[in-house]
Design an enzyme around this catalytic site. Structure first.
Site, short mmCIF file in Angstrom:
data_model
loop_
_atom_site.label_atom_id
_atom_site.label_comp_id
_atom_site.label_asym_id
_atom_site.label_seq_id
_atom_site.Cartn_x
_atom_site.Cartn_y
_atom_site.Cartn_z
N THR A 125 0.95 -1.09 -0.02
CA THR A 125 -0.23 -0.23 0.07
C THR A 125 0.81 1.39 0.02
O THR A 125 2.00 1.20 0.52
CB THR A 125 -1.08 -0.06 1.31
N ASP A 126 0.27 2.08 -0.55
CA ASP A 126 0.91 3.46 -0.41
C ASP A 126 1.09 4.23 0.86
O ASP A 126 1.96 5.03 1.28
CB ASP A 126 0.27 4.76 -1.32
N GLU A 127 0.23 3.59 1.92
CA GLU A 127 0.43 3.99 3.20
C GLU A 127 1.79 3.96 4.09
O GLU A 127 2.20 4.52 4.95
CB GLU A 127 -0.78 3.44 4.00
N TYR A 153 -1.54 -0.41 11.11
CA TYR A 153 -1.66 -1.01 10.03
C TYR A 153 -0.46 -0.72 8.77
O TYR A 153 0.13 -1.80 8.41
CB TYR A 153 -3.42 -0.54 9.26
N LYS A 157 2.30 -3.38 7.12
CA LYS A 157 2.29 -3.58 5.76
C LYS A 157 3.79 -3.29 5.64
O LYS A 157 4.65 -3.91 4.52
CB LYS A 157 1.49 -2.69 4.94
N ASN A 182 -5.72 4.18 -2.59
CA ASN A 182 -6.90 3.58 -2.12
C ASN A 182 -7.86 3.17 -3.28
O ASN A 182 -7.91 3.71 -4.23
CB ASN A 182 -7.76 4.76 -1.48
N TYR A 210 -14.49 11.89 9.51
CA TYR A 210 -13.53 12.52 10.58
C TYR A 210 -13.05 13.94 10.50
O TYR A 210 -12.76 14.15 9.36
CB TYR A 210 -12.44 11.33 10.32
N HIS A 279 -4.22 10.59 12.06
CA HIS A 279 -4.80 10.57 10.68
C HIS A 279 -3.70 11.15 9.41
O HIS A 279 -3.62 12.00 9.67
CB HIS A 279 -5.96 11.69 10.82
P1 NAD Z 1 -9.88 -6.90 2.59
O1 NAD Z 1 -9.90 -6.44 4.18
O2 NAD Z 1 -11.34 -6.51 2.10
O3 NAD Z 1 -9.66 -8.59 2.36
C1 NAD Z 1 -8.80 -9.11 3.25
C2 NAD Z 1 -8.98 -10.52 2.79
O4 NAD Z 1 -7.78 -11.29 3.51
C3 NAD Z 1 -10.10 -11.40 3.53
O5 NAD Z 1 -10.87 -12.19 2.70
C4 NAD Z 1 -9.78 -11.91 4.80
O6 NAD Z 1 -10.83 -13.24 5.20
C5 NAD Z 1 -8.18 -12.77 4.36
N1 NAD Z 1 -7.63 -12.46 5.61
C6 NAD Z 1 -7.16 -11.85 6.60
N2 NAD Z 1 -6.29 -12.38 7.34
C7 NAD Z 1 -5.89 -13.66 6.89
C8 NAD Z 1 -5.09 -14.84 7.31
N3 NAD Z 1 -4.42 -14.67 8.47
N4 NAD Z 1 -5.14 -15.80 6.68
C9 NAD Z 1 -5.86 -15.99 5.54
N5 NAD Z 1 -6.57 -15.03 5.10
C10 NAD Z 1 -6.67 -13.81 5.75
O7 NAD Z 1 -8.69 -6.50 1.88
P2 NAD Z 1 -8.43 -5.58 0.53
O8 NAD Z 1 -9.01 -4.13 0.66
O9 NAD Z 1 -8.92 -6.51 -0.55
O10 NAD Z 1 -7.07 -5.46 0.52
C11 NAD Z 1 -5.99 -6.64 -0.13
C12 NAD Z 1 -4.72 -6.27 -0.15
O11 NAD Z 1 -4.42 -5.05 -0.62
C13 NAD Z 1 -4.08 -6.09 1.32
O12 NAD Z 1 -2.88 -6.52 1.55
C14 NAD Z 1 -4.10 -4.66 1.47
O13 NAD Z 1 -3.02 -4.11 2.19
C15 NAD Z 1 -3.94 -3.99 0.10
N6 NAD Z 1 -4.20 -2.75 -0.28
C16 NAD Z 1 -5.30 -2.52 -0.19
C17 NAD Z 1 -5.84 -1.15 -0.62
C18 NAD Z 1 -7.58 -0.67 -0.37
O14 NAD Z 1 -7.91 0.44 -0.82
N7 NAD Z 1 -8.37 -1.53 -0.06
C19 NAD Z 1 -4.93 -0.40 -1.17
C20 NAD Z 1 -3.79 -0.60 -1.31
C21 NAD Z 1 -3.19 -2.04 -0.98
P1 TYD Z 2 -10.58 4.59 4.72
O1 TYD Z 2 -11.64 3.82 3.68
O2 TYD Z 2 -10.47 3.77 6.07
O3 TYD Z 2 -9.15 4.31 4.04
P2 TYD Z 2 -7.84 4.68 4.57
O4 TYD Z 2 -7.66 5.15 6.02
O5 TYD Z 2 -6.48 3.31 4.42
O6 TYD Z 2 -7.04 5.71 3.36
O7 TYD Z 2 -10.67 5.93 4.80
C1 TYD Z 2 -10.57 6.93 3.70
C2 TYD Z 2 -10.62 8.23 4.45
O8 TYD Z 2 -11.84 8.40 4.72
C3 TYD Z 2 -9.68 8.56 5.58
O9 TYD Z 2 -9.16 9.72 5.37
C4 TYD Z 2 -10.38 8.23 6.83
C5 TYD Z 2 -11.80 8.82 6.36
N1 TYD Z 2 -13.12 8.20 6.78
C6 TYD Z 2 -14.08 9.04 7.23
O10 TYD Z 2 -14.02 10.36 7.31
N2 TYD Z 2 -15.26 8.31 7.93
C7 TYD Z 2 -15.25 6.97 8.16
O11 TYD Z 2 -16.27 6.56 8.57
C8 TYD Z 2 -14.31 6.30 7.29
C9 TYD Z 2 -14.24 4.62 7.32
C10 TYD Z 2 -13.01 6.87 6.82
#
Ligand code: NAD
Ligand code: TYD
Length: 338
Positions: A125-127, A153, A157, A182, A210, A279
């Site tokens: 992630t970019d985070e 988190y 990562k 994101n 937030y 944040h």
């Molecule tokens: P998500 O939370 O929707 O899904 C995570 C999945 O992993 C779930 O199906 C969960 O059951 C499984 N899981 C969790 N712990 C596990 C374990 N110990 N063993 C086996 N399975 C397990 O996540 P997502 O948003 O789809 O993100 C997927 C990946 O992409 C993550 O690594 C996240 O860090 C990365 N990522 C997400 C975003 C985003 O915006 N959502 C952006 C950049 C990177």
């Molecule tokens: P989120 O979807 O949790 O992704 P990330 O924190 O990994 O970027 O949140 C996106 C942005 O939205 C983040 O700045 C926090 C904000 N946010 C709210 O303002 N209200 C909410 O209820 C949630 C879940 C997030």
């Protein structure tokens, strides 16, 4: 080609599985997922009967189970999406983030070393780069930006990324890492900003923003992320990091207002609440490397992607209502009762 996709019952992993099975009908995809609260078997229903797909319910931290799977499946490629992913939950209870995101990554890479693979891809992630100030719109995260995390988190990562780089250098494991901004799109768990706001708006519930809602995220439609990972595992250089992002920076408050407009709900539903601890202010990816080296460009404009996403949540109410009500647990028992 035999690919193990971990975390494939979650948001991005499931979209990646659909993309891969659609584009490469000859590939075998094995999804390894332990179905935490964020993993939903109903998401994978449409591919369950595909003879080239297999679902395995195991935890990536379980060394024995992971080794058993590798021994039976002989994967060529492993793509690790499995993670605890919600910043707010990591602030409340960090430990499981360390277990899954760091230890789980190490267990998977140890199995890769033991059984031999042609590629281990770490989805990051970019985070991991921390955040950027709002008053410096000229600054972006490049692959050279130092790691500087804010939340448990992002720290977990970053720990996984550092381990992956170490396994490449120390053991010569063929590793690639991608760091994406994101994502939004179908099947995102309704605890994240966009699906949470859609679900609440549809239920005429307050929309909790937030702080002042001025934090900026760089939003990418999930399909574009999946296509980037597809390119990296086929054409990317081992040992390399690739940033993925769409140059689509938006303030949270503007996203919430767009959702109100799309769903014809009043902005009076917006409720400002206490800010998240630590944040991050702004994320912004420079995706020049993946464009230059692999020819990747985002295809879905935010204006279209958000319409598609809102439409999807409108048409799949059951999917997210089950999750919200906790009914999903019962679904799992029904599904596996025999
Ligand atoms: P998500 O939370 O929707 O899904 C995570 C999945 O992993 C779930 O199906 C969960 O059951 C499984 N899981 C969790 N712990 C596990 C374990 N110990 N063993 C086996 N399975 C397990 O996540 P997502 O948003 O789809 O993100 C997927 C990946 O992409 C993550 O690594 C996240 O860090 C990365 N990522 C997400 C975003 C985003 O915006 N959502 C952006 C950049 C990177
Ligand atoms: P989120 O979807 O949790 O992704 P990330 O924190 O990994 O970027 O949140 C996106 C942005 O939205 C983040 O700045 C926090 C904000 N946010 C709210 O303002 N209200 C909410 O209820 C949630 C879940 C997030």
């Amino acid at each position: 080609m035999n690919i193990i996709v971990t975390g494939g019952a979650g948001f991005i992993g499931s979209n990646f599985i659909f993309h891969m099975l659609g584009k490469y009908p000859e590939y075998r995809i094995v999804c390894l997922d332990c179905l935490t609260y964020a993993g939903n078997l109903s998401t994978l229903q449409s591919v369950m009967d595909n003879p080239n797909f297999r679902f395995v319910k195991e935890n990536i931290t379980d060394r024995e189970a992971v080794c058993r799977l590798f021994e039976g499946e002989h994967p060529d490629i492993v793509v690790n999406f499995a993670a605890e992913t919600h910043v707010d939950r990591s602030i409340e209870a960090p430990e499981v983030f360390l277990d899954t995101n760091i230890k789980g990554t190490a267990v998977l890479m140890d199995a890769c070393r033991k059984y031999g693979i042609s590629r281990y891809h770490q989805v990051s992630t970019d985070e991991v780069y921390g955040d950027l100030p709002l008053d410096r719109p000229d600054l972006f995260f490049t692959e050279e930006t130092p790691i500087h995390t804010s939340s448990p988190y992002s720290s977990s990562k970053a720990g996984a990324d550092l381990l992956a780089a170490a396994y490449y250098r120390t053991y010569g494991l063929p590793v690639t890492i991608s760091r994406c901004s994101n994502n939004y799109g179908p099947y995102q768990f309704p605890e994240k900003l966009i699906p949470l706001m859609i679900a609440n708006a549809l239920n005429d519930k307050p929309l909790p923003v937030y702080g002042k809602g001025e934090n900026v995220r760089d939003w990418l439609y999930v399909e574009d992320h999946c296509k980037a990972i597809d390119l990296i595992i086929h054409k990317g250089c081992i040992g390399e990091v690739y940033n993925i992002g769409g140059h689509n920076e938006m303030r949270n408050i503007d996203i919430v207002k767009i959702i109100c407009r799309e769903l014809e709900r009043p902005e009076s539903l917006i409720t400002y609440i206490a800010d998240r601890k630590g944040h991050d202010m702004r994320y912004a990816i420079d995706p020049a490397k993946i464009h230059r080296e692999l020819g990747w460009l985002p295809e879905t404009k935010f204006a279209d992607g958000i319409k598609k996403t809102v439409k999807w949540y409108l048409e799949h109410r059951e999917w997210w209502e089950d999750i919200i009500s906790g009914e999903y647990r019962e679904y799992y028992k029904r599904m596996y009762s025999n």
